[in-house]
Design a protein around this motif. Sequence first.
Motif, PDB file in Angstrom:
ATOM      1  N   ASN A 171       0.836  -1.198   0.000  1.00 24.14           N
ATOM      2  CA  ASN A 171       0.000   0.000   0.000  1.00 24.14           C
ATOM      3  C   ASN A 171       0.874   1.252   0.000  1.00 24.14           C
ATOM      4  OD1 ASN A 171      -2.473   1.435   0.183  1.00 24.14           O
ATOM      5  ND2 ASN A 171      -2.215   1.663   2.386  1.00 24.14           N
ATOM      6  N   PRO A 172       0.767   2.096  -1.081  1.00 21.71           N
ATOM      7  CA  PRO A 172       0.076   1.918  -2.348  1.00 21.71           C
ATOM      8  C   PRO A 172       0.561   0.664  -3.089  1.00 21.71           C
ATOM      9  CG  PRO A 172       0.737   4.201  -2.088  1.00 21.71           C
ATOM     10  CD  PRO A 172       1.410   3.439  -1.001  1.00 21.71           C
ATOM     11  N   ARG A 178      -3.245   1.137  -6.483  1.00 19.34           N
ATOM     12  CA  ARG A 178      -4.397   1.174  -5.572  1.00 19.34           C
ATOM     13  C   ARG A 178      -3.954   1.623  -4.178  1.00 19.34           C
ATOM     14  NH1 ARG A 178      -8.498   1.029  -2.459  1.00 19.34           N
ATOM     15  NH2 ARG A 178     -10.395  -0.047  -3.036  1.00 19.34           N
ATOM     16  N   VAL A 179      -4.680   2.580  -3.599  1.00 23.67           N
ATOM     17  CA  VAL A 179      -4.436   3.030  -2.227  1.00 23.67           C
ATOM     18  C   VAL A 179      -5.586   2.520  -1.362  1.00 23.67           C
ATOM     19  CG1 VAL A 179      -4.179   5.019  -0.704  1.00 23.67           C
ATOM     20  CG2 VAL A 179      -3.186   5.073  -3.006  1.00 23.67           C
ATOM     21  N   THR A 181      -8.086   2.077   1.723  1.00 22.45           N
ATOM     22  CA  THR A 181      -8.660   2.999   2.702  1.00 22.45           C
ATOM     23  C   THR A 181      -8.393   2.496   4.113  1.00 22.45           C
ATOM     24  OG1 THR A 181     -10.799   1.852   2.809  1.00 22.45           O
ATOM     25  CG2 THR A 181     -10.520   3.523   1.078  1.00 22.45           C
ATOM     26  N   ARG A 182      -8.548   3.381   5.072  1.00 17.71           N
ATOM     27  CA  ARG A 182      -8.382   2.978   6.465  1.00 17.71           C
ATOM     28  C   ARG A 182      -9.394   1.881   6.832  1.00 17.71           C
ATOM     29  NH1 ARG A 182      -5.962   5.593  10.962  1.00 17.71           N
ATOM     30  NH2 ARG A 182      -6.564   4.553  12.896  1.00 17.71           N
ATOM     31  N   ALA A 209       1.306   9.388  -2.720  1.00 13.43           N
ATOM     32  CA  ALA A 209      -0.157   9.404  -2.652  1.00 13.43           C
ATOM     33  C   ALA A 209      -0.649  10.734  -3.232  1.00 13.43           C
ATOM     34  CB  ALA A 209      -0.630   9.240  -1.220  1.00 13.43           C
ATOM     35  N   TYR A 210      -1.630  10.656  -4.123  1.00 14.20           N
ATOM     36  CA  TYR A 210      -2.078  11.841  -4.851  1.00 14.20           C
ATOM     37  C   TYR A 210      -3.584  12.054  -4.679  1.00 14.20           C
ATOM     38  CZ  TYR A 210       2.484  11.034  -6.976  1.00 14.20           C
ATOM     39  OH  TYR A 210       3.820  10.820  -7.161  1.00 14.20           O
ATOM     40  N   ASP A 211      -4.125  13.041  -5.405  1.00 11.27           N
ATOM     41  CA  ASP A 211      -5.568  13.332  -5.397  1.00 11.27           C
ATOM     42  C   ASP A 211      -6.096  13.632  -3.998  1.00 11.27           C
ATOM     43  OD1 ASP A 211      -5.625  12.840  -8.146  1.00 11.27           O
ATOM     44  OD2 ASP A 211      -5.964  10.710  -7.846  1.00 11.27           O
ATOM     45  N   ARG A 213      -5.249  12.345  -1.256  1.00  9.68           N
ATOM     46  CA  ARG A 213      -5.193  11.221  -0.327  1.00  9.68           C
ATOM     47  C   ARG A 213      -3.955  11.307   0.561  1.00  9.68           C
ATOM     48  NH1 ARG A 213      -8.327   6.617  -2.101  1.00  9.68           N
ATOM     49  NH2 ARG A 213      -9.345   7.056  -4.088  1.00  9.68           N
ATOM     50  N   ARG A 214      -4.064  10.725   1.742  1.00  5.71           N
ATOM     51  CA  ARG A 214      -2.912  10.618   2.637  1.00  5.71           C
ATOM     52  C   ARG A 214      -2.654   9.151   2.914  1.00  5.71           C
ATOM     53  NH1 ARG A 214      -1.019  15.113   4.999  1.00  5.71           N
ATOM     54  NH2 ARG A 214      -0.022  13.906   6.642  1.00  5.71           N
ATOM     55  N   HIS A 215      -1.391   8.788   2.901  1.00  2.00           N
ATOM     56  CA  HIS A 215      -1.048   7.400   3.168  1.00  2.00           C
ATOM     57  C   HIS A 215      -1.415   7.032   4.604  1.00  2.00           C
ATOM     58  CE1 HIS A 215       1.106   3.626   3.196  1.00  2.00           C
ATOM     59  NE2 HIS A 215       1.787   4.025   4.254  1.00  2.00           N
TER      60      HIS A 215
END
Length: 275
Positions: A171-172, A178-179, A181-182, A209-211, A213-215
């Motif tokens: 992850n990613p 694909r990232v 989700t929590r 991580a883009y858009d 999103r946060r890792h």
Amino acid sequence: MNPLESHVCKALRPYGTTIFTEMTALSNKVGAISLSQGFPDFDGPEVIRRAAAEAIIRGPNQYCPSIGIPQLRKAIAQKTKRFYGVDMDLDREITVTAGATEAIASALLGLLDEGDEVIVLEPCYDIYPPLISRAGGVPVHIPLRRPDFGLPPEELTKAFGQRTKAIIINNPLNPIGRVFTREELEFIGGLCQQYGAIAISDEVYEHLAYDGRRHVSLLQIPQFEDCSIVISSTAKTFSMTGWKVGYAIARPHLTEAVRMAHQFLTFCTPPALQE
């Protein structure tokens, strides 16, 4: 055995040559641009290269502590606190390895007994199945499907069982980006707790991580506190893939397994590159 027959062990024979080697050879043969292997076309920050060069000249250039030089382990602990708000013990919970690949290999070799099952989410980075097999484990493949490659909860639940020793989470996710989700990670965490399984989390692309999103690292999820090994790579973070300086973060009872195997693989990572 016929002396001309392959002497490759049975566990690795099905996997052949890595796809990266195959595609690089083919692209070189015809003069094509290869997009198959992910490394930068620049050489990383000069300040890092210069520090390594100075360290080589200054020395010492001998064995360093197997678990990593203290300065780097301290920096990793500071980074873990800075990005994820988690305190880790640099002496008991952080191990420097020869890249993330060796960290993954050390985790699998240190954890698996013959016949243990390891769940792999597909498509996956190509090293996971052969390393699982060579460590005596059995890969259990769970496909992620288009269009969003989301986690399939029913299939994943059925895959877990009494023989499940671990699950590898990238992850990613390489190669599809694909990232998770929590909520998806917490779902996996619940299954790991239920079956006493260990999550080996390959997070080498944590800073891509883009858009908006946060890792989300497994280090931040309570269910994984005592059942995860989180792996990353400074070589990936700083665009210096050839340096192969990675690390594994885990609670002491899991760090013991990683270090047990690591000491018999590379023993230590080049100290100048660690500096």
